[in-house]
Design a protein around this motif. Structure first.
Motif, PDB file in Angstrom:
ATOM      1  N   HIS A  81     -33.054  30.655  30.827  1.00  0.00           N
ATOM      2  CA  HIS A  81     -32.708  31.845  31.591  1.00  0.00           C
ATOM      3  C   HIS A  81     -32.216  33.038  30.321  1.00  0.00           C
ATOM      4  N   GLN A  82     -31.640  32.647  29.289  1.00  0.00           N
ATOM      5  CA  GLN A  82     -30.947  33.671  28.641  1.00  0.00           C
ATOM      6  C   GLN A  82     -32.221  33.957  27.595  1.00  0.00           C
ATOM      7  N   ALA A  83     -33.348  32.958  27.247  1.00  0.00           N
ATOM      8  CA  ALA A  83     -34.125  33.267  26.254  1.00  0.00           C
ATOM      9  C   ALA A  83     -35.340  33.844  27.209  1.00  0.00           C
ATOM     10  N   SER A  84     -35.478  34.027  28.437  1.00  0.00           N
ATOM     11  CA  SER A  84     -36.454  34.764  29.115  1.00  0.00           C
ATOM     12  C   SER A  84     -36.092  36.222  29.495  1.00  0.00           C
ATOM     13  N   THR A  85     -34.630  36.369  29.959  1.00  0.00           N
ATOM     14  CA  THR A  85     -34.206  37.658  30.235  1.00  0.00           C
ATOM     15  C   THR A  85     -33.404  38.163  29.045  1.00  0.00           C
ATOM     16  N   GLY A  86     -32.806  37.687  28.256  1.00  0.00           N
ATOM     17  CA  GLY A  86     -31.809  38.279  27.196  1.00  0.00           C
ATOM     18  C   GLY A  86     -30.532  38.407  27.535  1.00  0.00           C
ATOM     19  N   SER A  87     -30.208  37.937  28.826  1.00  0.00           N
ATOM     20  CA  SER A  87     -28.811  38.021  29.158  1.00  0.00           C
ATOM     21  C   SER A  87     -28.322  36.767  29.960  1.00  0.00           C
ATOM     22  N   PRO A  88     -27.039  36.499  29.510  1.00  0.00           N
ATOM     23  CA  PRO A  88     -26.535  34.990  29.913  1.00  0.00           C
ATOM     24  C   PRO A  88     -26.472  34.780  31.457  1.00  0.00           C
ATOM     25  N   MET A  89     -26.732  33.756  32.021  1.00  0.00           N
ATOM     26  CA  MET A  89     -27.090  33.421  33.418  1.00  0.00           C
ATOM     27  C   MET A  89     -25.565  33.194  33.704  1.00  0.00           C
ATOM     28  N   THR A  90     -25.400  33.910  35.260  1.00  0.00           N
ATOM     29  CA  THR A  90     -24.226  33.585  35.862  1.00  0.00           C
ATOM     30  C   THR A  90     -23.905  32.703  36.573  1.00  0.00           C
ATOM     31  N   ALA A  91     -22.623  32.090  36.951  1.00  0.00           N
ATOM     32  CA  ALA A  91     -22.055  31.063  37.720  1.00  0.00           C
ATOM     33  C   ALA A  91     -22.763  31.047  38.847  1.00  0.00           C
ATOM     34  N   ASP A  92     -22.864  32.237  39.596  1.00  0.00           N
ATOM     35  CA  ASP A  92     -23.663  32.290  41.043  1.00  0.00           C
ATOM     36  C   ASP A  92     -24.867  31.815  40.985  1.00  0.00           C
ATOM     37  N   ALA A  93     -25.688  32.508  39.859  1.00  0.00           N
ATOM     38  CA  ALA A  93     -27.089  32.222  39.920  1.00  0.00           C
ATOM     39  C   ALA A  93     -27.366  30.715  39.553  1.00  0.00           C
ATOM     40  N   LEU A  94     -26.576  30.108  38.856  1.00  0.00           N
ATOM     41  CA  LEU A  94     -26.664  28.609  38.423  1.00  0.00           C
ATOM     42  C   LEU A  94     -26.495  27.792  39.419  1.00  0.00           C
ATOM     43  N   SER A  95     -25.507  28.130  40.448  1.00  0.00           N
ATOM     44  CA  SER A  95     -24.970  27.302  41.508  1.00  0.00           C
ATOM     45  C   SER A  95     -26.254  27.512  42.514  1.00  0.00           C
ATOM     46  N   ALA A  96     -26.821  28.689  42.842  1.00  0.00           N
ATOM     47  CA  ALA A  96     -28.004  28.977  43.688  1.00  0.00           C
ATOM     48  C   ALA A  96     -29.073  28.362  43.186  1.00  0.00           C
ATOM     49  N   ARG A  97     -29.278  28.078  41.905  1.00  0.00           N
ATOM     50  CA  ARG A  97     -30.466  27.516  41.258  1.00  0.00           C
ATOM     51  C   ARG A  97     -30.469  25.982  41.438  1.00  0.00           C
ATOM     52  N   LEU A  98     -29.001  25.297  41.299  1.00  0.00           N
ATOM     53  CA  LEU A  98     -29.121  23.806  41.161  1.00  0.00           C
ATOM     54  C   LEU A  98     -28.873  23.496  42.857  1.00  0.00           C
ATOM     55  N   GLN A  99     -28.310  24.057  43.446  1.00  0.00           N
ATOM     56  CA  GLN A  99     -28.083  23.975  45.297  1.00  0.00           C
ATOM     57  C   GLN A  99     -26.927  22.743  44.974  1.00  0.00           C
ATOM     58  N   LEU A 100     -26.002  22.866  44.567  1.00  0.00           N
ATOM     59  CA  LEU A 100     -24.806  21.921  44.326  1.00  0.00           C
ATOM     60  C   LEU A 100     -23.783  22.305  45.088  1.00  0.00           C
ATOM     61  N   PRO A 101     -22.977  21.256  45.470  1.00  0.00           N
ATOM     62  CA  PRO A 101     -21.555  21.874  46.172  1.00  0.00           C
ATOM     63  C   PRO A 101     -20.758  22.526  45.404  1.00  0.00           C
TER      64      PRO A 101
END
Length: 221
Positions: free
Chosen positions: A187-207
């Motif tokens: 995500h950081q390589a493609s967008t140039g900005s670090p990934m947020t915790a909410d975006a990672l949680s939505a991407r992994l769909q974890l508790p």
């Protein structure tokens, strides 16, 4: 190895008595008009009913029907033995005896069926113990305890409620952590900005607890 044969006097006596009774029943049935194999079937029928009634008596001694059929079969056997002893003219058998001999198969079948298919008495269950009434509970109060002074009771500070313990952080598998790190790096390589915790949680769909633990490991905001 030779085996010695042991003779039992009671067994020999039973064989002799059975053979003589069998012959007497056969002779009486033949004199009453039952010839051929029918005359030989009567002794078998009488003895089988006698044995069935005896076995029923051994399992259910209070069964009155078993005693009834035992007496009937014993009377038929003893009657044939006495009748063939010269007290009855076998050449001129009376009509009532012919009727009894002719009706015996149906009577024996009825008796054998009732003896076999009548259920036995269930064994007596042991007496159930009677529950004794519970003794009434008596509250015992100590008289040697000092009485609590109301003034001193008011001076006792109230304890603060214990703070709730934080929920334990779940352990994150190494493979899942590596997978999450690859996603954040991509995500950081493609967008140039670090990934947020909410975006990672939505991407992994974890508790939520597991996602928060991964975000803490990766130091995501």
């Amino acid at each position: 190895m030779s085996r010695s044969i042991r003779f039992d006097a009671v067994l020999v006596q039973a064989v002799i008595a059975g053979a003589l009774s069998f012959a007497h029943l056969h002779d009486l049935a033949e004199a009453a008009g039952q010839t051929g194999w029918k005359a030989w079937a009567y002794p078998v029928s009488v003895d089988l009913l006698l044995v069935a009634a005896w076995r029923r008596l051994r399992t259910a001694r209070r069964d009155s029907s078993a005693w009834t059929w035992f007496v009937i079969a014993l009377t038929a056997s003893l009657g044939a033995n006495v009748a063939t002893a010269g007290l009855l003219d076998l050449a001129h058998v009376p009509a009532w005896l012919r009727i009894l001999v002719a009706g015996w198969p149906a009577l024996a079948f009825l008796g054998g069926t009732l003896l076999v298919h009548t259920p036995t008495d269930p064994p007596a269950s042991p007496a159930q113990p009677v529950d004794e009434p519970a003794a009434p509970e008596v509250e015992m109060h100590r008289t040697d305890e000092p009485a609590l002074d109301p003034d001193s009771a008011a001076a006792v500070p109230e304890l603060a409620p214990a703070a709730p313990r934080p929920a334990p952080t779940p352990a994150v598998p190494v493979a899942l952590l590596d997978h999450a790190r690859k996603i954040t790096d991509a995500h950081q390589a493609s967008t140039g900005s670090p990934m947020t915790a909410d975006a990672l949680s939505a991407r992994l769909q974890l508790p939520a607890p597991v996602a928060d633990a991964i975000a803490a490991e990766l130091q995501l905001t």
